[in-house]
Motif scaffolding. Structure first.
Motif, PDB file in Angstrom:
ATOM      1  N   MET A  41     -38.794  93.076  42.588  1.00 38.14           N
ATOM      2  CA  MET A  41     -39.064  92.888  41.166  1.00 38.14           C
ATOM      3  C   MET A  41     -37.761  92.869  40.382  1.00 38.14           C
ATOM      4  SD  MET A  41     -40.502  96.655  39.867  1.00 38.14           S
ATOM      5  CE  MET A  41     -42.130  96.207  40.238  1.00 38.14           C
ATOM      6  N   GLU A  42     -37.841  92.344  39.189  1.00 31.86           N
ATOM      7  CA  GLU A  42     -36.663  92.252  38.339  1.00 31.86           C
ATOM      8  C   GLU A  42     -36.267  93.630  37.811  1.00 31.86           C
ATOM      9  OE1 GLU A  42     -37.234  89.408  35.238  1.00 31.86           O
ATOM     10  OE2 GLU A  42     -38.178  87.992  36.600  1.00 31.86           O
ATOM     11  N   ASP A  44     -35.079  94.455  34.924  1.00 30.45           N
ATOM     12  CA  ASP A  44     -35.564  94.702  33.562  1.00 30.45           C
ATOM     13  C   ASP A  44     -36.974  95.272  33.573  1.00 30.45           C
ATOM     14  OD1 ASP A  44     -33.209  93.756  32.519  1.00 30.45           O
ATOM     15  OD2 ASP A  44     -34.001  91.771  32.021  1.00 30.45           O
ATOM     16  N   TYR A  45     -37.832  94.699  34.419  1.00 31.27           N
ATOM     17  CA  TYR A  45     -39.197  95.207  34.455  1.00 31.27           C
ATOM     18  C   TYR A  45     -39.250  96.606  35.056  1.00 31.27           C
ATOM     19  CZ  TYR A  45     -43.881  96.333  34.810  1.00 31.27           C
ATOM     20  OH  TYR A  45     -45.034  97.041  34.647  1.00 31.27           O
ATOM     21  N   MET A  48     -38.301  99.019  32.470  1.00 35.17           N
ATOM     22  CA  MET A  48     -39.359  99.192  31.479  1.00 35.17           C
ATOM     23  C   MET A  48     -40.485 100.078  32.032  1.00 35.17           C
ATOM     24  SD  MET A  48     -41.687  96.376  29.467  1.00 35.17           S
ATOM     25  CE  MET A  48     -42.600  95.944  30.933  1.00 35.17           C
ATOM     26  N   ALA A  49     -40.875  99.846  33.283  1.00 39.26           N
ATOM     27  CA  ALA A  49     -41.932 100.650  33.899  1.00 39.26           C
ATOM     28  C   ALA A  49     -41.491 102.109  34.014  1.00 39.26           C
ATOM     29  CB  ALA A  49     -42.291 100.088  35.270  1.00 39.26           C
ATOM     30  N   TYR A  76     -50.117 101.365  31.448  1.00 41.09           N
ATOM     31  CA  TYR A  76     -48.848 101.324  32.177  1.00 41.09           C
ATOM     32  C   TYR A  76     -49.075 101.160  33.681  1.00 41.09           C
ATOM     33  CZ  TYR A  76     -46.859 103.146  27.811  1.00 41.09           C
ATOM     34  OH  TYR A  76     -46.480 103.343  26.516  1.00 41.09           O
ATOM     35  N   SER A  79     -50.142  97.518  34.446  1.00 40.48           N
ATOM     36  CA  SER A  79     -48.986  96.643  34.304  1.00 40.48           C
ATOM     37  C   SER A  79     -48.066  96.769  35.520  1.00 40.48           C
ATOM     38  CB  SER A  79     -48.229  97.000  33.023  1.00 40.48           C
ATOM     39  OG  SER A  79     -47.084  96.226  32.889  1.00 40.48           O
ATOM     40  N   LEU A  80     -47.808  97.981  35.949  1.00 41.29           N
ATOM     41  CA  LEU A  80     -46.981  98.209  37.127  1.00 41.29           C
ATOM     42  C   LEU A  80     -47.625  97.591  38.362  1.00 41.29           C
ATOM     43  CD1 LEU A  80     -44.581  99.534  38.589  1.00 41.29           C
ATOM     44  CD2 LEU A  80     -45.948 101.629  38.713  1.00 41.29           C
ATOM     45  N   TYR A  83     -47.139  93.806  38.958  1.00 42.51           N
ATOM     46  CA  TYR A  83     -45.878  93.429  39.586  1.00 42.51           C
ATOM     47  C   TYR A  83     -45.791  93.886  41.045  1.00 42.51           C
ATOM     48  CZ  TYR A  83     -44.134  91.668  35.216  1.00 42.51           C
ATOM     49  OH  TYR A  83     -43.955  90.929  34.086  1.00 42.51           O
TER      50      TYR A  83
END
Length: 88
Positions: A41-42, A44-45, A48-49, A76, A79-80, A83
């Motif tokens: 994963m990126e 940035d993500y 954020m997570a 949250y 969303s996690l 990814y």
């Protein structure tokens, strides 16, 4: 990759446990295995997570079982998982 799959499975197991302890566990897994998660994963993500779960962990104890806390945890978490499911 096998270790990453184990970590993802452990996080999947926390789906129905929307509580402070689960938030701490997810945060711990994300922070201590950053290099593994960055393989799929990126950055940035992931940052954020990690920040989102840190906010949950910093919530005052009187708010742990409130509808807002549970809603935020589920938001949250989902969303996690979006990814993480793309990784495997």
């Amino acid at each position: 990759m096998a270790r990453l799959e184990q970590l993802i499975d452990e996080i999947k197991g926390l789906r129905n446990e929307a509580n402070h302890r689960s938030s701490l566990r997810v945060l711990n897994l994300l922070q201590n295995n950053k290099k593994l998660f960055l393989e799929g994963m990126e950055e940035d993500y992931l940052d954020m997570a990690t920040k989102n779960f840190q906010l949950l962990c910093d919530t005052p104890s009187r708010e742990y079982n409130t509808p807002d806390y549970l809603r935020d945890y589920n938001k949250y978490y989902e969303s996690l998982m979006f990814y993480l499911n793309r990784i495997i």
